[in-house]
Design a protein around this motif. Structure first.
Motif, short mmCIF file in Angstrom:
data_model
loop_
_atom_site.label_atom_id
_atom_site.label_comp_id
_atom_site.label_asym_id
_atom_site.label_seq_id
_atom_site.Cartn_x
_atom_site.Cartn_y
_atom_site.Cartn_z
N ALA A 74 0.88 -1.11 0.02
CA ALA A 74 0.04 -0.07 -0.03
C ALA A 74 0.76 1.36 0.08
CB ALA A 74 -0.87 0.11 1.23
N VAL A 75 1.97 1.16 0.50
CA VAL A 75 2.92 2.41 0.68
C VAL A 75 4.09 2.60 -0.26
CG1 VAL A 75 4.44 3.43 2.33
CG2 VAL A 75 2.54 1.93 3.19
N ILE A 76 4.28 1.36 -0.95
CA ILE A 76 5.70 1.30 -1.69
C ILE A 76 5.63 2.30 -2.81
CG2 ILE A 76 5.27 -0.43 -3.45
CD1 ILE A 76 8.05 -1.44 -2.02
N ALA A 90 10.54 -1.86 7.61
CA ALA A 90 11.07 -2.26 6.28
C ALA A 90 11.02 -0.92 5.55
CB ALA A 90 10.21 -3.38 5.57
N LEU A 91 9.80 -0.10 5.44
CA LEU A 91 9.58 1.05 4.92
C LEU A 91 10.42 2.22 5.29
CD1 LEU A 91 5.68 0.94 4.87
CD2 LEU A 91 7.21 0.71 2.94
N ILE A 92 10.80 2.36 6.68
CA ILE A 92 11.84 3.45 7.11
C ILE A 92 13.13 3.14 6.57
CG2 ILE A 92 13.26 4.33 9.25
CD1 ILE A 92 10.70 3.48 10.84
N VAL A 93 13.43 2.02 6.40
CA VAL A 93 14.94 1.79 5.73
C VAL A 93 14.69 1.96 4.23
CG1 VAL A 93 16.64 -0.16 5.08
CG2 VAL A 93 15.53 -0.10 7.42
N SER A 94 13.71 1.79 3.79
CA SER A 94 13.74 1.76 2.09
C SER A 94 13.50 3.48 1.98
CB SER A 94 12.37 1.08 1.80
OG SER A 94 12.12 1.21 0.34
#
Length: 506
Positions: A39-41, A261-265
């Motif tokens: 949903a975020v990527i 995972a989203l913070i790293v990405s």
């Protein structure tokens, strides 16, 4: 039935009402993680870059760090509430239990606006990527939008197994595409030359080596709405509660694994995409920044091929957020806040087809009106930024209300069974509320952002008028309503048929 203390009335329904509104459990931990990250990527493929010419690369990095703190607090709070109240209502259900029918409706309305508009923004960026890949005229953009909505309404309507299977596949493909970009871009990074090529005042510095904060701390604040786009919609996961096989266990884990995972990405994307040609200043005007990066690394031909694969990121988010808005419309409709017919599910596939189509129609309508009202010649940055700020405004209001719900449930319902407890506790919810309010103030204070906010306010006014005049006297004891009324100690007396309806899922 007579009106309750909140001025609402519950109407009796028979058992067949809930039979026509069933969802099918299917999702495990991987499916939920993919749904949340997917949903975020797309926000890491497009949208995050639009404030670079104002606040610069350093301003965006700081803004992203602030927003990451907000999302850590938000997801920790939601993880606790989702495990305690595993119902499709999600944020509406949390707020309904904490703040009554009006609080539940307003929170659900904010999320509805957020997800319908977020899907429209992603569709707009998908059109931009397709136009860049195929080098087509901007006049064809509405055809790309129509095709995208048609395709993904069909996929979501095909059944929960198909929907989650597609979510896992395209999310992993999108993560793989980002990983390829990171590996290719890392050796080419020239941070001072390309990432710092914005001068005070917003001028371009051809040789780079500009200040870290070309617009000072004001530039950091102005980039908060764009930094939100790197994380927006991870909070949708509780909407999958009734389609999860083990929601009390898997929802908290998938939320926290996803936001980590989203913070790293997000950090990798901001660093690497801006620190290679064409640089931060040029990226600010692009609706396909990753495509610009691939072009600089691989040339026009190779970049075009990988950019086509990069559409997986946008497709993953479009698919997942269509899932989110359909379940949000479904749960509010099942409870009677929205027209009840929107919650009827397909008799065999048990998917909320009507909610899917309704959200698609509204999204396409918003896209078309904004496209022709602003004019394609004003550029993708103006149109995309306008739509993005509309979605972010709805999200910030939703986050603030969810943080308040968490605080109230902790104080008023200390004995509520909580299989998972937020590691950040009340402090995380307070930080979430504070940062969300600051972001809303930035949007209200900036003439560039205010027009989108006004558009959302008109939408809110129309929905509140509907609730006040019609639906507050036609509510139904759905699982979310039944739990909230029982916790208040004064549930309305149900009919015999209502007692045969579903209870809150354990």
């Amino acid at each position: 039935m007579s009106d309750g203390p909140s001025g609402v009335r519950y109407e009796p329904v028979d058992a067949a009402y809930f039979e026509r509104r069933r969802l099918r459990p299917h999702a495990g931990l991987l499916s939920l993680w993919a749904l949340g990250v997917g949903a975020v990527i797309s926000g890491q493929f497009s949208g995050w870059n639009m404030g670079l010419a104002t606040g610069g690369w350093g301003g965006l990095m700081i803004a992203a760090a602030i927003i990451a703190v907000m999302y850590l607090g938000l997801t920790s709070s939601i993880a606790e509430m989702a495990a305690a109240l595993p119902q499709t209502g999600g944020a509406y259900g949390f707020a309904r239990a904490a703040m009554g029918p009006w609080g539940g409706f307003l929170t659900g309305l904010c999320e509805t606006v957020e997800y319908v508009l977020a899907a429209a923004v992603i569709c707009f960026f998908m059109g931009g990527y397709l136009g860049g890949v195929f080098d087509t005229s901007p006049a064809l953009q509405p055809l790309y939008w129509l095709a995208a909505y048609g395709l993904f309404v069909g996929i979501n309507a095909a059944g929960v197994a198909v929907s989650f299977g597609v979510a896992v596949f395209i999310t992993l493909l999108a993560v793989g595409c980002l990983s390829i970009f990171w590996a290719c871009a890392a050796p080419l990074v020239e941070l001072h030359r390309y990432a710092l090529d914005v001068a005070p005042g917003g001028e371009w510095l051809p040789d780079g080596h500009g200040p870290l904060l070309p617009a000072g701390w004001q530039g950091v604040l102005l980039q908060l709405p764009f930094a939100v786009w790197l994380f927006l919609a991870i909070e949708q996961l509780p909407l999958a509660a009734e389609e999860s096989t083990a929601p009390r266990r898997d929802l908290p884990r998938s939320l926290l694994l996803g936001v980590g995972a989203l913070i790293v990405s997000a950090g990798m994307v901001i660093w690497l995409n801006a620190a290679i040609p064409p640089g931060a200043y040029a990226l600010a005007d692009s609706s396909e920044p990753l495509l610009e990066g691939f072009r600089s690394i691989l040339g026009e031909g190779g970049g075009r091929i990988l950019a086509f694969i990069a559409l997986a990121g946008l497709a993953a988010s479009f698919h997942a957020i269509m899932y989110a808005y359909s379940r949000r419309i479904f749960s509010l409709s099942r409870a009677g806040y929205f027209p009840r017919g929107l919650s009827v599910t397909h008799p065999r596939r048990q998917t909320p087809d009507r909610a899917l189509i309704a959200g698609a129609v509204v999204g396409l309508l918003v896209l078309t009106v904004v496209w022709y009202a602003l004019g394609a010649e004003r550029g993708e940055r103006v149109i995309g930024g306008f739509l993005l700020n509309m979605a972010v405004f709805g999200a910030m209001l939703s986050y603030g209300l969810q943080a308040v719900s968490f605080i109230l449930l902790r104080r008023r319902r200390p004995a509520l069974e909580r299989p998972f407890r937020s590691p950040l506790g009340l402090a995380g919810a307070v930080l979430t509320l504070a940062i969300a309010l600051v972001t809303v103030c930035v949007q209200l204070g900036s003439p560039d952002y205010r027009a989108g906010v006004i558009g959302v306010a008109v939408w809110f006014a129309a929905a509140i008028a509907w609730f006040t005049a019609v639906s507050r006297r036609k509510l139904v004891l759905s699982p979310e309503e039944a739990f909230a009324m029982s916790s208040e100690g004064s549930p309305p007396e149900p009919s015999a048929a209502e007692t045969e309806g579903p209870s809150p899922r354990s």
